[in-house]
Design a protein around this motif. Sequence first.
Motif, PDB file in Angstrom:
ATOM      1  N   VAL A 116      20.202 -22.135 -95.893  1.00  0.00           N
ATOM      2  CA  VAL A 116      20.002 -22.166 -97.231  1.00  0.00           C
ATOM      3  C   VAL A 116      19.874 -23.123 -98.389  1.00  0.00           C
ATOM      4  O   VAL A 116      19.344 -23.379 -98.976  1.00  0.00           O
ATOM      5  N   HIS A 117      21.470 -24.887 -97.707  1.00  0.00           N
ATOM      6  CA  HIS A 117      20.980 -25.537 -98.683  1.00  0.00           C
ATOM      7  C   HIS A 117      19.500 -26.240 -98.258  1.00  0.00           C
ATOM      8  O   HIS A 117      19.509 -27.438 -99.271  1.00  0.00           O
ATOM      9  N   GLN A 118      19.830 -26.275 -96.815  1.00  0.00           N
ATOM     10  CA  GLN A 118      18.889 -27.210 -96.482  1.00  0.00           C
ATOM     11  C   GLN A 118      16.869 -27.251 -97.243  1.00  0.00           C
ATOM     12  O   GLN A 118      16.791 -27.750 -97.770  1.00  0.00           O
ATOM     13  N   ILE A 119      16.730 -25.775 -97.189  1.00  0.00           N
ATOM     14  CA  ILE A 119      15.809 -25.104 -98.041  1.00  0.00           C
ATOM     15  C   ILE A 119      15.637 -26.034 -99.687  1.00  0.00           C
ATOM     16  O   ILE A 119      15.142 -25.839-100.229  1.00  0.00           O
ATOM     17  N   GLU A 120      17.220 -25.633-100.424  1.00  0.00           N
ATOM     18  CA  GLU A 120      17.053 -25.961-101.680  1.00  0.00           C
ATOM     19  C   GLU A 120      16.725 -27.088-102.050  1.00  0.00           C
ATOM     20  O   GLU A 120      16.277 -28.229-102.880  1.00  0.00           O
ATOM     21  N   ALA A 121      17.314 -28.235-100.489  1.00  0.00           N
ATOM     22  CA  ALA A 121      17.264 -29.683-101.235  1.00  0.00           C
ATOM     23  C   ALA A 121      15.690 -30.399-100.519  1.00  0.00           C
ATOM     24  O   ALA A 121      15.052 -31.455-101.111  1.00  0.00           O
ATOM     25  N   SER A 122      15.058 -29.055 -99.967  1.00  0.00           N
ATOM     26  CA  SER A 122      13.551 -29.482 -99.850  1.00  0.00           C
ATOM     27  C   SER A 122      13.293 -29.495-101.475  1.00  0.00           C
ATOM     28  O   SER A 122      13.272 -28.739-101.860  1.00  0.00           O
ATOM     29  N   ARG A 123      11.992 -30.909-101.497  1.00  0.00           N
ATOM     30  CA  ARG A 123      11.331 -30.915-102.665  1.00  0.00           C
ATOM     31  C   ARG A 123       9.763 -29.099-102.714  1.00  0.00           C
ATOM     32  O   ARG A 123       9.356 -29.933-103.948  1.00  0.00           O
ATOM     33  N   TYR A 124       9.963 -28.858-101.694  1.00  0.00           N
ATOM     34  CA  TYR A 124       8.961 -27.849-101.523  1.00  0.00           C
ATOM     35  C   TYR A 124       8.861 -26.944-102.201  1.00  0.00           C
ATOM     36  O   TYR A 124       8.147 -26.063-102.321  1.00  0.00           O
ATOM     37  N   PHE A 125      10.337 -26.346-102.002  1.00  0.00           N
ATOM     38  CA  PHE A 125      10.640 -25.284-102.789  1.00  0.00           C
ATOM     39  C   PHE A 125      11.867 -25.366-103.622  1.00  0.00           C
ATOM     40  O   PHE A 125      12.975 -25.903-103.577  1.00  0.00           O
ATOM     41  N   GLN A 126      11.837 -24.604-104.361  1.00  0.00           N
ATOM     42  CA  GLN A 126      12.708 -24.120-105.459  1.00  0.00           C
ATOM     43  C   GLN A 126      13.520 -22.685-105.673  1.00  0.00           C
ATOM     44  O   GLN A 126      12.168 -21.794-105.401  1.00  0.00           O
ATOM     45  N   LEU A 127      14.888 -21.984-105.292  1.00  0.00           N
ATOM     46  CA  LEU A 127      15.454 -21.420-104.702  1.00  0.00           C
ATOM     47  C   LEU A 127      15.797 -20.738-106.215  1.00  0.00           C
ATOM     48  O   LEU A 127      16.104 -20.957-107.327  1.00  0.00           O
ATOM     49  N   THR A 128      15.214 -19.502-107.027  1.00  0.00           N
ATOM     50  CA  THR A 128      15.186 -18.828-107.773  1.00  0.00           C
ATOM     51  C   THR A 128      15.913 -17.196-107.650  1.00  0.00           C
ATOM     52  O   THR A 128      15.755 -17.708-109.437  1.00  0.00           O
ATOM     53  N   GLU A 129      15.704 -16.990-106.207  1.00  0.00           N
ATOM     54  CA  GLU A 129      16.930 -15.380-106.268  1.00  0.00           C
ATOM     55  C   GLU A 129      17.595 -15.656-105.383  1.00  0.00           C
ATOM     56  O   GLU A 129      16.657 -15.680-103.515  1.00  0.00           O
ATOM     57  N   THR A 130      18.179 -14.738-105.206  1.00  0.00           N
ATOM     58  CA  THR A 130      18.692 -14.045-104.268  1.00  0.00           C
ATOM     59  C   THR A 130      19.517 -12.691-104.123  1.00  0.00           C
ATOM     60  O   THR A 130      20.960 -12.657-104.145  1.00  0.00           O
ATOM     61  N   PRO A 131      17.834 -12.223-103.507  1.00  0.00           N
ATOM     62  CA  PRO A 131      17.809 -10.274-104.065  1.00  0.00           C
ATOM     63  C   PRO A 131      19.304  -9.864-102.774  1.00  0.00           C
ATOM     64  O   PRO A 131      19.491 -10.235-101.376  1.00  0.00           O
ATOM     65  N   ALA A 132      19.692  -8.366-102.761  1.00  0.00           N
ATOM     66  CA  ALA A 132      20.132  -7.765-101.812  1.00  0.00           C
ATOM     67  C   ALA A 132      19.802  -7.504-100.983  1.00  0.00           C
ATOM     68  O   ALA A 132      20.486  -7.419 -99.733  1.00  0.00           O
ATOM     69  N   THR A 133      18.797  -6.732-101.286  1.00  0.00           N
ATOM     70  CA  THR A 133      17.783  -6.115 -99.742  1.00  0.00           C
ATOM     71  C   THR A 133      16.246  -7.078-100.071  1.00  0.00           C
ATOM     72  O   THR A 133      15.817  -7.362-100.521  1.00  0.00           O
ATOM     73  N   TYR A 134      15.447  -6.627 -98.901  1.00  0.00           N
ATOM     74  CA  TYR A 134      14.157  -6.821 -98.636  1.00  0.00           C
ATOM     75  C   TYR A 134      13.335  -6.161 -99.885  1.00  0.00           C
ATOM     76  O   TYR A 134      12.697  -6.381-100.250  1.00  0.00           O
TER      77      TYR A 134
END
Length: 353
Positions: A63-81
């Motif tokens: 998750v942190h690796q994806i957040e560190a990428s300039r291509y992605f912005q973590l907007t939500e962490t939902p509990a279910t699909y």
Amino acid sequence: MILRYLIEKEFKQLKRNSFLPRLILMFPVMMMLVMPWAATLEIEDLRIAIIDNDHSPSSQRLVHQIEASRYFQLTETPATYKEGMVAIEKDEADIILEIPRGFEKEQANGRPASTLVAVNAVNGTKGSLGSSYLSQILSPQSISTSVRYQFNPHLNYKVFMVPALMTMVLVMLCGFLPALNVVGEKEVGTIEQINVTPVSRFAFTLSKLIPYWLIGFLVLNLCIGLAWLIYGIVPVGSLFTIYLATLVFILVVSGLGLIISNHSATMQQAMFVMWFCMLIFILMSGLFTPISSMPTWAQCITYANPLRYFMEIMRMVYLKGSGIGDIMSQLCTLGAFATGLYCWAIYSYRKQQ
């Protein structure tokens, strides 16, 4: 002597029009300032929702690796699909990543850990690039690989786009202005005064082209200066090679503009036909879509597009440092276009004594 007076007349007409000199300067400036930022296929800040069902150190690192990428912005962490799909439906997320339970355990046992990726593909290009960026992060790095990018080491899309935009600026100015020139004289009646003079069709056509050669070189130098000043982009190759190719290319587009003007009765007709031609030329030149990605029939059509060859020259000189020998095939093709269109422009001018 007559040619000199005709050229002087063209510049006087240009000077009397207070709008055209401003357009000639402002159009390339706006194109170089705005288009490299807008006309890009790079997609950043993709909104991603991550469902972490494992809650392990390995999943958190991912998750942190994806957040560190300039291509992605973590907007939500939902509990279910299901909650993640609601975020996509509300246009609050572009991609969903679901990390399953046992993610860290599978990795510890040496087995590939599966993840689920759901992409909003309403915008196909955005969805495809987003899934490709995410796949690069998720792919296991079991082999140490050194990648070297030739000619554009930082993968800067502006380096690829700016030389092509210079081509488009030359097409729009040195193509449209000649197209409106002769037909404009037809509408105001000054063409009749020239028709009763001993001026030859060759001299008349040449007098219409030479001012746009000068305008084209002025605009080109302005674009080259802006590319260096704003983006730090300078040609790897010689400026002489660019100037030589530009000399031939301006003859091509201005010759086409004169042909359209000679066959048009009104400025409205000339503008419509020229815009139609320019639209086809730009779309089929490889400016936005690589020619190799086009269907076979479309690739065949691009061989009749002079804009394709000059765009290849600009990118080859700017990015690869190509010389005259490297661009000789494109240069000869442009020369053939220039000769044919210039002869057609002379022939299509109906001079009546």
